[in-house]
Design a protein around this motif. Structure first.
Motif, PDB file in Angstrom:
ATOM      1  N   TYR A 197     -18.729   2.208   5.605  1.00 21.99           N
ATOM      2  CA  TYR A 197     -17.544   2.549   6.394  1.00 21.99           C
ATOM      3  C   TYR A 197     -18.082   2.747   7.806  1.00 21.99           C
ATOM      4  CZ  TYR A 197     -13.772   5.434   8.302  1.00 21.99           C
ATOM      5  OH  TYR A 197     -12.764   5.946   9.086  1.00 21.99           O
ATOM      6  N   ALA A 218      -2.858   2.001  10.290  1.00 29.88           N
ATOM      7  CA  ALA A 218      -4.120   2.306   9.601  1.00 29.88           C
ATOM      8  C   ALA A 218      -4.204   1.738   8.194  1.00 29.88           C
ATOM      9  CB  ALA A 218      -4.316   3.812   9.570  1.00 29.88           C
ATOM     10  N   LEU A 230      -5.545   6.924   4.479  1.00 31.22           N
ATOM     11  CA  LEU A 230      -5.447   5.515   4.905  1.00 31.22           C
ATOM     12  C   LEU A 230      -6.659   5.056   5.697  1.00 31.22           C
ATOM     13  CD1 LEU A 230      -1.738   4.940   5.960  1.00 31.22           C
ATOM     14  CD2 LEU A 230      -2.904   4.203   3.883  1.00 31.22           C
ATOM     15  N   GLU A 231      -7.337   5.940   6.378  1.00 31.66           N
ATOM     16  CA  GLU A 231      -8.468   5.517   7.207  1.00 31.66           C
ATOM     17  C   GLU A 231      -9.806   5.875   6.572  1.00 31.66           C
ATOM     18  OE1 GLU A 231      -8.166   6.567  11.278  1.00 31.66           O
ATOM     19  OE2 GLU A 231      -6.172   5.700  11.514  1.00 31.66           O
ATOM     20  N   GLU A 232      -9.820   5.973   5.260  1.00 32.45           N
ATOM     21  CA  GLU A 232     -11.032   6.376   4.556  1.00 32.45           C
ATOM     22  C   GLU A 232     -11.611   5.211   3.764  1.00 32.45           C
ATOM     23  OE1 GLU A 232     -10.379  10.786   5.222  1.00 32.45           O
ATOM     24  OE2 GLU A 232     -12.083   9.715   4.390  1.00 32.45           O
ATOM     25  N   THR A 233     -12.781   5.423   3.223  1.00 32.94           N
ATOM     26  CA  THR A 233     -13.462   4.405   2.418  1.00 32.94           C
ATOM     27  C   THR A 233     -12.610   4.003   1.221  1.00 32.94           C
ATOM     28  OG1 THR A 233     -15.599   5.318   3.062  1.00 32.94           O
ATOM     29  CG2 THR A 233     -15.544   3.945   1.080  1.00 32.94           C
ATOM     30  N   GLN A 234     -12.494   2.678   1.002  1.00 29.51           N
ATOM     31  CA  GLN A 234     -11.728   2.175  -0.131  1.00 29.51           C
ATOM     32  C   GLN A 234     -12.648   1.904  -1.318  1.00 29.51           C
ATOM     33  OE1 GLN A 234      -9.139  -1.135   0.657  1.00 29.51           O
ATOM     34  NE2 GLN A 234      -7.841   0.048   2.027  1.00 29.51           N
ATOM     35  N   GLN A 273     -14.885  -1.827   7.342  1.00 29.62           N
ATOM     36  CA  GLN A 273     -15.674  -1.592   6.133  1.00 29.62           C
ATOM     37  C   GLN A 273     -16.313  -2.906   5.696  1.00 29.62           C
ATOM     38  OE1 GLN A 273     -13.572   0.757   3.109  1.00 29.62           O
ATOM     39  NE2 GLN A 273     -12.281   1.677   4.691  1.00 29.62           N
ATOM     40  N   PHE A 284     -17.989  -4.866   2.315  1.00 27.50           N
ATOM     41  CA  PHE A 284     -17.970  -4.855   0.858  1.00 27.50           C
ATOM     42  C   PHE A 284     -18.859  -5.980   0.314  1.00 27.50           C
ATOM     43  CE2 PHE A 284     -14.419  -1.960   0.159  1.00 27.50           C
ATOM     44  CZ  PHE A 284     -13.698  -2.059   1.333  1.00 27.50           C
ATOM     45  N   ASN A 336     -11.026   1.381  11.960  1.00 28.96           N
ATOM     46  CA  ASN A 336     -11.771   1.448  10.709  1.00 28.96           C
ATOM     47  C   ASN A 336     -12.294   0.056  10.402  1.00 28.96           C
ATOM     48  OD1 ASN A 336     -12.530   1.609   7.978  1.00 28.96           O
ATOM     49  ND2 ASN A 336     -10.607   2.512   7.305  1.00 28.96           N
ATOM     50  N   ASN A 367     -18.054  -0.928  -2.059  1.00 27.32           N
ATOM     51  CA  ASN A 367     -18.076  -0.575  -0.644  1.00 27.32           C
ATOM     52  C   ASN A 367     -19.514  -0.325  -0.199  1.00 27.32           C
ATOM     53  OD1 ASN A 367     -17.892   1.248   1.802  1.00 27.32           O
ATOM     54  ND2 ASN A 367     -15.735   0.745   1.471  1.00 27.32           N
ATOM     55  N   TYR A 409       0.837  -1.177   0.000  1.00 24.29           N
ATOM     56  CA  TYR A 409       0.000   0.000   0.000  1.00 24.29           C
ATOM     57  C   TYR A 409       0.887   1.247   0.000  1.00 24.29           C
ATOM     58  CZ  TYR A 409       0.723   0.304   5.097  1.00 24.29           C
ATOM     59  OH  TYR A 409       1.267   0.390   6.364  1.00 24.29           O
TER      60      TYR A 409
END
Lengths: 112, 110
Positions: B48, B95, A97-101, B33, B35, B31, B45, A48
């Motif tokens: 979140y 992270a 880095l800590e956001e929606t992918q 998520q 999917f 975090n 996605n 990453y």
């Protein structure tokens, strides 16, 4: 249209050959990721990158290399050192880095 | 590293039924998520959700970070909901280093 593109969709590799998978995004995201998915399994992180000219190893980096010379591009090279490269490769990006992918459509690599 | 377990591994439903998918994780996360992967491999996605509850149409998700689990609810399921549902967690200590579960394969029959 904003999004993530990966090419090619299918790739065939001969034994001992290096191949490069392309990943491009026009979402203006700082962070980008490469994952590998084997049949019936979840995704495993290869590399990453949080920002241009910086990248970090994931859990299965051996036999792979990356570069991040431009914000929008994060190519992955599968080297001959990767003994079992047949898999589905997915690229993703996020604002940080800590956001929606968000994921690209993937590249299926097959070794002949 | 952090462990992620999803249950059930497989789920078969009739159209219109409701379902709950679970994701347990072994360490604190910043975090989480959810999917959905369609039959052609594309991941979308859904949420979140590092903590709390969110809703989006027929889907909702709840994460209880202190108890290290997250739930995904699908109501009035449709055949287009079929596919594999993954949760991914991102540890507090790093992270960028995500860990995905092995997924729940959902089949919705007409």
């Amino acid at each position: 249209d904003g999004g993530i593109t990966q090419s090619p969709k299918y790739l065939f590799r001969k034994e001992g050959q290096n191949v490069t998978l392309s990943c491009e995004q026009n979402l203006n995201h700082d962070a980008m990721y490469w994952y590998r998915q084997d049949p019936g399994q979840g995704l495993r992180l290869i590399y990453y990158s949080q920002i241009v000219n910086d990248f970090q190893k994931g859990d299965i980096a051996e036999g792979y290399s990356v570069s991040r010379e431009k914000k929008e591009s994060f190519p992955l090279t599968v080297t001959s050192a990767q003994k079992n490269p047949t898999a589905f490769y997915l690229c993703a990006s996020s604002r940080g880095l800590e956001e929606t992918q968000y994921f690209g459509p993937g590249t299926r690599l097959l070794v002949l | 590293g952090i462990q992620v377990e999803q249950s059930p591994p497989d789920l078969i439903l009739q159209e219109g039924a409701n379902s709950t998918l679970r994701c347990n994780f072994s360490d604190s996360v910043n975090n989480l998520q959810w999917f959905h992967q369609n039959p052609w491999g594309q991941l979308i996605n859904l949420f979140y959700i590092p903590s709390g509850t969110k809703q989006n149409g027929r889907l909702s998700a709840t994460t209880v970070a202190t108890e290290r689990y997250s739930l995904l609810y699908i109501s009035s399921s449709q055949t287009t909901d079929s596919g594999v549902y993954f949760c991914a967690v991102f540890p507090s200590t790093n992270a960028g280093k995500s860990t995905f579960g092995d997924g729940t394969t959902l089949t919705v029959k007409p």
